[in-house]
Design an enzyme around this catalytic site. Structure first.
Site, PDB file in Angstrom:
ATOM      1  N   ARG A   1      46.827  -9.012 -69.212  1.00  0.00           N
ATOM      2  CA  ARG A   1      47.550 -10.212 -69.681  1.00  0.00           C
ATOM      3  C   ARG A   1      47.500 -10.256 -71.238  1.00  0.00           C
ATOM      4  O   ARG A   1      48.441 -11.167 -71.766  1.00  0.00           O
ATOM      5  CB  ARG A   1      46.404 -11.655 -69.179  1.00  0.00           C
ATOM      6  CG  ARG A   1      46.939 -12.806 -69.760  1.00  0.00           C
ATOM      7  CD  ARG A   1      47.992 -13.315 -69.061  1.00  0.00           C
ATOM      8  NE  ARG A   1      48.642 -14.631 -69.619  1.00  0.00           N
ATOM      9  CZ  ARG A   1      49.210 -14.500 -70.781  1.00  0.00           C
ATOM     10  NH1 ARG A   1      49.485 -13.498 -71.705  1.00  0.00           N
ATOM     11  NH2 ARG A   1      49.943 -15.641 -71.205  1.00  0.00           N
ATOM     12  N   TYR A   2      46.753  -9.654 -71.879  1.00  0.00           N
ATOM     13  CA  TYR A   2      46.734  -9.796 -73.346  1.00  0.00           C
ATOM     14  C   TYR A   2      47.203  -8.421 -73.982  1.00  0.00           C
ATOM     15  O   TYR A   2      46.749  -7.577 -73.142  1.00  0.00           O
ATOM     16  CB  TYR A   2      45.267  -9.867 -73.835  1.00  0.00           C
ATOM     17  CG  TYR A   2      44.657 -11.437 -73.410  1.00  0.00           C
ATOM     18  CD1 TYR A   2      45.224 -12.605 -73.960  1.00  0.00           C
ATOM     19  CD2 TYR A   2      43.888 -11.665 -72.191  1.00  0.00           C
ATOM     20  CE1 TYR A   2      44.704 -13.794 -73.586  1.00  0.00           C
ATOM     21  CE2 TYR A   2      43.317 -12.714 -71.997  1.00  0.00           C
ATOM     22  CZ  TYR A   2      43.929 -14.145 -72.502  1.00  0.00           C
ATOM     23  OH  TYR A   2      43.472 -15.303 -72.131  1.00  0.00           O
TER      24      TYR A   2
ATOM     25  N   CYS B   1      34.661 -20.979 -58.030  1.00  0.00           N
ATOM     26  CA  CYS B   1      35.006 -19.643 -58.317  1.00  0.00           C
ATOM     27  C   CYS B   1      36.633 -19.490 -58.492  1.00  0.00           C
ATOM     28  O   CYS B   1      37.308 -20.178 -57.704  1.00  0.00           O
ATOM     29  CB  CYS B   1      34.679 -18.668 -57.515  1.00  0.00           C
ATOM     30  SG  CYS B   1      35.267 -17.062 -57.814  1.00  0.00           S
TER      31      CYS B   1
ATOM     32  N   ASP C   1      42.005 -22.158 -69.698  1.00  0.00           N
ATOM     33  CA  ASP C   1      42.848 -20.873 -69.518  1.00  0.00           C
ATOM     34  C   ASP C   1      43.946 -21.600 -68.714  1.00  0.00           C
ATOM     35  O   ASP C   1      44.105 -22.065 -67.710  1.00  0.00           O
ATOM     36  CB  ASP C   1      41.944 -20.127 -68.375  1.00  0.00           C
ATOM     37  CG  ASP C   1      42.472 -18.731 -68.349  1.00  0.00           C
ATOM     38  OD1 ASP C   1      43.472 -18.264 -68.697  1.00  0.00           O
ATOM     39  OD2 ASP C   1      41.551 -17.731 -68.066  1.00  0.00           O
TER      40      ASP C   1
ATOM     41  N   ASP D   1      39.034 -24.352 -64.230  1.00  0.00           N
ATOM     42  CA  ASP D   1      40.225 -24.128 -63.610  1.00  0.00           C
ATOM     43  C   ASP D   1      40.873 -24.900 -62.528  1.00  0.00           C
ATOM     44  O   ASP D   1      39.791 -25.512 -61.809  1.00  0.00           O
ATOM     45  CB  ASP D   1      40.459 -22.591 -63.298  1.00  0.00           C
ATOM     46  CG  ASP D   1      40.227 -21.716 -64.407  1.00  0.00           C
ATOM     47  OD1 ASP D   1      40.636 -21.985 -65.559  1.00  0.00           O
ATOM     48  OD2 ASP D   1      39.695 -20.623 -64.280  1.00  0.00           O
TER      49      ASP D   1
ATOM     50  N   ARG E   1      38.266 -16.976 -58.711  1.00  0.00           N
ATOM     51  CA  ARG E   1      38.662 -15.942 -57.920  1.00  0.00           C
ATOM     52  C   ARG E   1      38.393 -16.074 -56.504  1.00  0.00           C
ATOM     53  O   ARG E   1      38.058 -14.993 -55.773  1.00  0.00           O
ATOM     54  CB  ARG E   1      38.347 -14.422 -58.451  1.00  0.00           C
ATOM     55  CG  ARG E   1      39.421 -14.076 -59.404  1.00  0.00           C
ATOM     56  CD  ARG E   1      39.108 -12.686 -59.973  1.00  0.00           C
ATOM     57  NE  ARG E   1      39.019 -12.861 -61.435  1.00  0.00           N
ATOM     58  CZ  ARG E   1      38.307 -12.721 -62.377  1.00  0.00           C
ATOM     59  NH1 ARG E   1      37.130 -12.182 -62.225  1.00  0.00           N
ATOM     60  NH2 ARG E   1      38.828 -13.063 -63.761  1.00  0.00           N
TER      61      ARG E   1
ATOM     62  N   CYS F   1      29.737 -19.146 -56.425  1.00  0.00           N
ATOM     63  CA  CYS F   1      29.903 -20.128 -57.190  1.00  0.00           C
ATOM     64  C   CYS F   1      30.952 -20.910 -56.443  1.00  0.00           C
ATOM     65  O   CYS F   1      32.069 -20.561 -56.435  1.00  0.00           O
ATOM     66  CB  CYS F   1      30.216 -20.050 -58.640  1.00  0.00           C
ATOM     67  SG  CYS F   1      29.098 -18.559 -59.465  1.00  0.00           S
TER      68      CYS F   1
ATOM     69  N   ARG G   1      43.980  -5.495 -74.117  1.00  0.00           N
ATOM     70  CA  ARG G   1      42.648  -5.363 -73.200  1.00  0.00           C
ATOM     71  C   ARG G   1      43.119  -5.454 -72.014  1.00  0.00           C
ATOM     72  O   ARG G   1      44.162  -6.513 -71.578  1.00  0.00           O
ATOM     73  CB  ARG G   1      41.718  -6.238 -73.822  1.00  0.00           C
ATOM     74  CG  ARG G   1      42.074  -7.779 -73.801  1.00  0.00           C
ATOM     75  CD  ARG G   1      41.140  -8.404 -74.828  1.00  0.00           C
ATOM     76  NE  ARG G   1      41.023  -9.789 -74.964  1.00  0.00           N
ATOM     77  CZ  ARG G   1      42.319 -10.476 -75.760  1.00  0.00           C
ATOM     78  NH1 ARG G   1      43.273  -9.861 -76.425  1.00  0.00           N
ATOM     79  NH2 ARG G   1      42.262 -11.847 -75.767  1.00  0.00           N
TER      80      ARG G   1
ATOM     81  N   CYS H   1      29.856 -10.739 -54.911  1.00  0.00           N
ATOM     82  CA  CYS H   1      28.756 -11.382 -55.866  1.00  0.00           C
ATOM     83  C   CYS H   1      27.507 -11.457 -55.028  1.00  0.00           C
ATOM     84  O   CYS H   1      27.434 -11.461 -54.024  1.00  0.00           O
ATOM     85  CB  CYS H   1      29.148 -12.471 -56.188  1.00  0.00           C
ATOM     86  SG  CYS H   1      30.460 -12.514 -57.437  1.00  0.00           S
TER      87      CYS H   1
ATOM     88  N   LYS I   1      43.681 -17.900 -72.389  1.00  0.00           N
ATOM     89  CA  LYS I   1      42.977 -18.714 -72.962  1.00  0.00           C
ATOM     90  C   LYS I   1      43.451 -19.218 -74.040  1.00  0.00           C
ATOM     91  O   LYS I   1      43.790 -18.500 -74.875  1.00  0.00           O
ATOM     92  CB  LYS I   1      41.489 -18.052 -73.419  1.00  0.00           C
ATOM     93  CG  LYS I   1      40.940 -17.358 -72.108  1.00  0.00           C
ATOM     94  CD  LYS I   1      39.514 -16.414 -72.459  1.00  0.00           C
ATOM     95  CE  LYS I   1      39.140 -15.756 -71.212  1.00  0.00           C
ATOM     96  NZ  LYS I   1      39.640 -14.685 -70.939  1.00  0.00           N
TER      97      LYS I   1
HETATM   98  C1  LIG Z   1      39.254 -13.533 -70.379  1.00  0.00           C
HETATM   99  C2  LIG Z   1      40.031 -12.502 -70.171  1.00  0.00           C
HETATM  100  C3  LIG Z   1      40.170 -11.284 -70.905  1.00  0.00           C
HETATM  101  C4  LIG Z   1      39.074 -11.037 -72.200  1.00  0.00           C
HETATM  102  O1  LIG Z   1      39.311 -12.115 -73.083  1.00  0.00           O
HETATM  103  P1  LIG Z   1      38.274 -12.124 -74.496  1.00  0.00           P
HETATM  104  O2  LIG Z   1      39.124 -13.413 -75.141  1.00  0.00           O
HETATM  105  O3  LIG Z   1      38.666 -10.752 -75.134  1.00  0.00           O
HETATM  106  O4  LIG Z   1      37.072 -12.328 -74.066  1.00  0.00           O
HETATM  107  C5  LIG Z   1      40.957 -10.233 -70.594  1.00  0.00           C
HETATM  108  N1  LIG Z   1      41.686 -10.264 -69.718  1.00  0.00           N
HETATM  109  C6  LIG Z   1      41.916 -11.359 -69.061  1.00  0.00           C
HETATM  110  C7  LIG Z   1      42.994 -11.350 -67.766  1.00  0.00           C
HETATM  111  C8  LIG Z   1      41.051 -12.467 -69.075  1.00  0.00           C
HETATM  112  O5  LIG Z   1      41.052 -13.575 -68.363  1.00  0.00           O
END
Ligand SMILES: *Cc1c(COP(=O)(O)O)cnc(C)c1O
Length: 412
Positions: free
Chosen positions: A137-138, A157, A355, A318, A159, A154, A141, A150, A362
């Site tokens: 998504r980012y 959840c 989110d 969410d 997911r 929760c 990372r 799990c 986020k």
């Molecule tokens: C939360 C999340 C991350 C990590 O985000 P950080 O801000 O680095 O903690 C990475 N990928 C996805 C899809 C996420 O939801």
């Protein structure tokens, strides 16, 4: 509120004594499992085998189930499984139908009420999955989902579409494909293992995965998102910690929502992880009946620091299907954040985020500390509500002293 305080007998203000009592550490104790040997109780596999997973068992262990909870139980079957570890179960107050632990893990009838704006994949993960179980998504990372199981489930959840496999999602991560994707994307410098809970894997399986990720040159750091230190502190064995510390820099994000979850057993487990050099963060979800309360959140944050855990994120809940009964307003969330910032150390102040529904990622949401800003100055408000101005010019050089005629409104 407290009569003693009002009568001036010199006791602490009620808010301080409530804060301090929320921060006290207690053992989860043995509860209904008093007959169990120490060896069994302290064995994480025993804890997993003896989870409360059926309506019958729950009713037997918790005869004070409310009608709302009983109605919720039949919904659990094909939505999100019921599972509570004995350790976590013992934190439930059977006399308190609004116990913050109960709201988190015992299904309620509200799970069956789905609003039109609620979703099964509220943050759009499936649409950002280049290979099954990997969410990119980012820019730098990825989120790597490694299991759908799990230690406990929760009810809110995000997911729940795939976790516990109660709704037939049939989640099958393919490690080889996930790892091949990461290896062929040099921009991915950060891998976050989650699920499900990665710490449910055996040490050997986890070690295998971590070493494959470490073998990728451009992966700078690895994180594990887990609620196991809270649900199942017995899993955090010295052997696990010794294995994990080979893969530094390795961070762990835990998930806790209420200070009562931080038992002496949990504190010890977190201490073992911290002693292995693993930086620890916490993620909370803002939940009605659980932690939508400034004193509870402050106690949680300060108690986390006592456990060497930095509060990292607080999530607005969410829009997961059937979660309205647990959701609270952004307005409330902002009030809580305002009650933390400046009133306690910045180390205890997490970032509040939404989110974004549908897959925007986020987004930080903050109380307003910048009241106005123009080419010449910024007008800011501090935690006490006092207003100040800071001069600035386009090139960053203050063009003039803070105006002498600037009159700070006392409180805004
Ligand atoms: C939360 C999340 C991350 C990590 O985000 P950080 O801000 O680095 O903690 C990475 N990928 C996805 C899809 C996420 O939801």
């Amino acid at each position: 509120m407290s009569k003693d305080f009002a009568s001036g007998r010199g006791e602490e203000p009620p808010s301080t004594s409530r804060l301090n009592s929320l921060k006290e550490f207690h053992s989860a104790g043995r509860g209904a499992w008093a007959h169990v040997s120490d060896a069994d109780w302290n064995d994480w596999r025993w804890q997993l085998r003896n989870r409360v997973t059926t309506p019958e068992r729950l009713q037997e262990r918790l005869p004070t189930l409310t009608g709302d909870e009983r109605d919720g139980l039949h919904l659990a079957e094909n939505k999100l499984a019921l599972a509570i570890t004995p350790h976590f179960f013992n934190l439930i107050d059977p006399e308190d139908e609004h116990c913050p632990i109960r709201w988190q893990v015992i299904p309620r009838s509200g799970e069956g009420t789905v609003a039109p704006w609620e979703m099964s994949d509220p943050v759009g993960e499936d649409s950002h999955s280049p290979v099954p179980g990997l969410v990119h998504r980012y820019p730098d990372r990825v989120l790597m989902l490694v299991t759908d199981r799990c230690a406990a489930y929760c009810r809110y959840c995000t997911r729940s579409r795939l976790v516990s496999n109660a709704s037939g999602y049939d989640f099958h991560p393919e490690f080889d494909r996930q790892i091949a994707y990461i290896a062929s994307h040099p921009e991915v410098r950060d891998v976050l293992l989650s699920g499900g809970d990665p710490l449910l894997f055996t040490d050997e399986k986890l070690e295998y995965l971590l070493s494959r990720l470490r073998a990728i040159q451009h992966v700078e750091f690895i994180r594990i998102g887990t609620r196991i230190p809270v649900f199942l502190p017995q899993r955090i064995t010295p052997e696990l910690c010794a294995m994990l510390k080979q893969f530094h820099p390795l961070f762990i994000s835990i998930h806790s929502n209420h200070p009562r979850e931080l038992t002496t057993e949990v504190r010890d487990a977190l201490g073992r992880l911290a002693d292995a050099g693993i930086p620890l963060g916490n993620q909370s979800v803002l939940l009605k009946h659980v932690n939508d309360d400034a004193t509870v959140m402050k106690a949680l944050a300060q108690k986390l620091l006592l456990c060497r855990v930095k509060p990292y994120y607080v999530y607005q809940c969410d829009l997961i299907a059937g979660s309205a009964h647990l959701r609270t307003s952004v307005r409330r969330g902002l009030e809580i954040m305002k009650s933390l910032r400046g009133h306690t150390t910045g180390y205890a102040v997490p970032q509040y985020v939404i989110d974004a529904p549908g897959g925007g990622g986020k987004v930080p949401v903050n109380p307003d500390y910048v009241l106005s800003r123009n080419a010449d100055r910024v007008v800011i408000r501090n935690f006490e509500g006092k207003v100040f101005e800071y001069p600035e010019a386009r090139d960053g050089t203050p063009r003039f002293k803070p105006s002498e005629d600037f009159i700070a409104p006392e409180l805004v």
